[in-house]
Design an enzyme around this catalytic site. Structure first.
Site, short mmCIF file in Angstrom:
data_model
loop_
_atom_site.label_atom_id
_atom_site.label_comp_id
_atom_site.label_asym_id
_atom_site.label_seq_id
_atom_site.Cartn_x
_atom_site.Cartn_y
_atom_site.Cartn_z
N SER A 73 4.52 5.56 15.03
CA SER A 73 4.33 6.81 14.28
C SER A 73 4.15 7.96 15.25
O SER A 73 3.88 7.76 16.44
CB SER A 73 3.05 6.64 13.44
OG SER A 73 2.58 7.87 12.96
N TYR A 79 -5.46 5.34 10.74
CA TYR A 79 -4.00 5.20 10.92
C TYR A 79 -3.63 5.48 12.38
O TYR A 79 -2.86 4.74 13.00
CB TYR A 79 -3.31 6.16 9.97
CG TYR A 79 -1.80 6.05 9.89
CD1 TYR A 79 -1.19 5.02 9.18
CD2 TYR A 79 -0.98 7.00 10.51
CE1 TYR A 79 0.20 4.94 9.08
CE2 TYR A 79 0.41 6.92 10.41
CZ TYR A 79 0.99 5.90 9.69
OH TYR A 79 2.37 5.82 9.59
P1 NAP Z 1 5.79 2.66 2.29
O1 NAP Z 1 6.77 3.46 1.51
O2 NAP Z 1 4.38 2.78 1.92
O3 NAP Z 1 6.22 1.12 2.47
C1 NAP Z 1 5.44 0.18 3.16
C2 NAP Z 1 5.64 -1.19 2.54
O4 NAP Z 1 4.71 -2.13 3.10
C3 NAP Z 1 5.39 -1.20 1.03
O5 NAP Z 1 6.39 -1.95 0.39
C4 NAP Z 1 4.04 -1.85 0.94
O6 NAP Z 1 3.75 -2.45 -0.29
C5 NAP Z 1 4.13 -2.89 2.05
N1 NAP Z 1 2.83 -3.45 2.39
C6 NAP Z 1 1.63 -2.82 2.41
N2 NAP Z 1 0.66 -3.69 2.78
C7 NAP Z 1 1.26 -4.88 2.98
C8 NAP Z 1 0.79 -6.16 3.36
N3 NAP Z 1 -0.51 -6.40 3.62
N4 NAP Z 1 1.67 -7.18 3.46
C9 NAP Z 1 2.98 -6.96 3.21
N5 NAP Z 1 3.48 -5.78 2.84
C10 NAP Z 1 2.64 -4.73 2.72
O7 NAP Z 1 5.97 3.16 3.72
P2 NAP Z 1 7.19 3.82 4.49
O8 NAP Z 1 6.96 5.29 4.47
O9 NAP Z 1 8.51 3.25 4.14
O10 NAP Z 1 6.73 3.31 5.90
C11 NAP Z 1 7.09 2.09 6.49
C12 NAP Z 1 6.43 2.01 7.84
O11 NAP Z 1 6.78 3.18 8.59
C13 NAP Z 1 4.90 1.99 7.79
O12 NAP Z 1 4.41 1.16 8.82
C14 NAP Z 1 4.52 3.44 8.05
O13 NAP Z 1 3.25 3.57 8.59
C15 NAP Z 1 5.58 3.82 9.05
N6 NAP Z 1 5.84 5.25 9.16
C16 NAP Z 1 6.14 6.02 8.08
C17 NAP Z 1 6.44 7.38 8.27
C18 NAP Z 1 6.78 8.31 7.14
O14 NAP Z 1 6.78 9.52 7.38
N7 NAP Z 1 7.05 7.83 5.94
C19 NAP Z 1 6.41 7.92 9.53
C20 NAP Z 1 6.06 7.09 10.61
C21 NAP Z 1 5.79 5.76 10.41
P3 NAP Z 1 2.88 -1.60 -1.37
O15 NAP Z 1 3.82 -0.59 -1.96
O16 NAP Z 1 2.39 -2.62 -2.31
O17 NAP Z 1 1.75 -0.94 -0.60
C1 GCO Z 2 0.26 11.92 7.69
C2 GCO Z 2 1.53 11.14 7.55
C3 GCO Z 2 1.92 10.45 8.82
C4 GCO Z 2 3.31 9.95 8.79
C5 GCO Z 2 3.90 9.34 9.97
C6 GCO Z 2 4.18 10.33 11.04
O1 GCO Z 2 -0.53 11.92 6.76
O2 GCO Z 2 0.10 12.60 8.72
O3 GCO Z 2 1.53 10.26 6.51
O4 GCO Z 2 0.99 9.97 9.59
O5 GCO Z 2 3.60 9.23 7.68
O6 GCO Z 2 3.34 8.16 10.38
O7 GCO Z 2 4.91 9.75 12.05
#
Ligand code: NAP
Ligand code: GCO
Length: 264
Positions: free
Chosen positions: A144, A157
């Site tokens: 992230s 986080y």
């Molecule tokens: P998301 O939409 O919340 O998807 C995450 C998935 O993980 C969901 O299907 C969730 O299920 C599942 N999950 C949660 N807890 C779990 C567990 N204990 N065991 C198995 N599965 C579980 O997130 P996303 O935005 O696609 O993000 C995916 C990854 O990228 C995460 O690690 C997030 O931190 C990272 N990320 C996201 C962003 C962003 O801007 N979106 C940026 C940087 C990094 P539920 O729906 O039931 O919770």
């Molecule tokens: C926040 C965001 C993030 C992002 C992501 C950034 O509240 O600042 O949710 O932390 O999702 O991980 O890279």
């Protein structure tokens, strides 16, 4: 010939019923891999399976909580039996809690660390022995911006994703000699359900202030999409990246390079 193909590979992407995980899995399938994913809720696995089928992808879905070592070990054994040895693991499952640190309970802090940091440890640990035997493997941890930066309300986080960056480097250090590469992808601000609350329009219809803040903070002047992560994820899973190890590839539209807009 540079080899970006994933033909014949088995890829496990955790938490890939939708969002970033699904985009990465779709890219892997397009590159020739067999897709396996898990999610914590059975209804999400069913929804994911239907969404993959709609894209013409025959994915294998499992119900499994990444924080539960017994469930993870059983799932990995079942995948090896039913699909094959896992060549590529993407630790994608994750959660965020946006709570000021002085109001956050220790239980809430622990839950984020458990899913976002202990989870990748548990799943990686489960797949590494077969990768060592097979003589190759790719582990990709979804890090992230918060692997590098802090901000209000995301202490747990940031601690977890900073830790995940170091777990990435340690796996690379410990298993590089077995031809296992472990790298991270650090997505910028990506439009998914996880960030939806930060983009919700205000009651008067105007833009959420955080939405405008992110667009101003990003040289690309937009939020990222899950599709922006597809190419980098294929690169890190393919033979083309065999000498890239312990690296975090930030896919952030330039956020980390930018000091911010100068005042007019
Ligand atoms: P998301 O939409 O919340 O998807 C995450 C998935 O993980 C969901 O299907 C969730 O299920 C599942 N999950 C949660 N807890 C779990 C567990 N204990 N065991 C198995 N599965 C579980 O997130 P996303 O935005 O696609 O993000 C995916 C990854 O990228 C995460 O690690 C997030 O931190 C990272 N990320 C996201 C962003 C962003 O801007 N979106 C940026 C940087 C990094 P539920 O729906 O039931 O919770
Ligand atoms: C926040 C965001 C993030 C992002 C992501 C950034 O509240 O600042 O949710 O932390 O999702 O991980 O890279």
């Amino acid at each position: 010939m540079i080899d970006f193909s994933l033909k014949g590979k088995v890829a496990l992407i955790t938490g890939a019923s939708y969002g970033i995980g699904m985009a990465i899995a779709t890219a892997y399938s397009e590159a020739g891999a067999t897709i396996v994913f898990n999610d914590i809720k059975p209804e999400l696995v069913d929804k994911g399976l239907a969404a993959y089928a709609e894209k013409g992808i025959k994915a294998h879905g499992y119900v499994c909580d990444v924080t539960n070592e017994e469930q993870v070990n059983a799932m990995v054994a079942q995948i090896e039996k039913e699909v094959g040895v896992i060549d590529i693991l993407v630790n994608n499952a994750g959660i965020i809690k946006r709570i000021p640190m002085h109001e956050m309970s220790a239980a809430e802090f622990r839950q984020v660390i458990d899913i976002d940091l202990n989870g990748p440890f548990i799943v990686s640990k489960a797949v590494i022995p077969s990768m060592m035997k097979k003589g190759h493997g790719k582990i990709i941890n979804i890090c992230s911006m918060m692997s590098e930066l802090g901000r209000e309300t995301v202490s747990a986080y940031a601690a977890a994703k900073g830790g995940l960056k170091m777990l990435t480097r340690n796996i690379a250090s410990e298993y590089g000699e077995y031809n296992i590469q472990c790298n991270g992808i650090g997505p910028g601000y990506i439009a998914t359900p996880q960030t939806a609350p930060l983009r919700e329009p205000q009651a008067d219809g105007s833009r959420h202030p955080f939405d405008a803040f992110i667009v101003a903070k990003t040289p690309a002047a937009r939020w990222g999409t899950p599709e922006d992560l597809m190419g980098p994820a294929v690169f890190l899973a393919s033979e083309a990246s065999n000498f890239v190890n312990g690296h975090v590839l930030y896919v952030d539209g330039g956020i980390l390079a930018y000091i911010g807009k100068q005042p007019k």
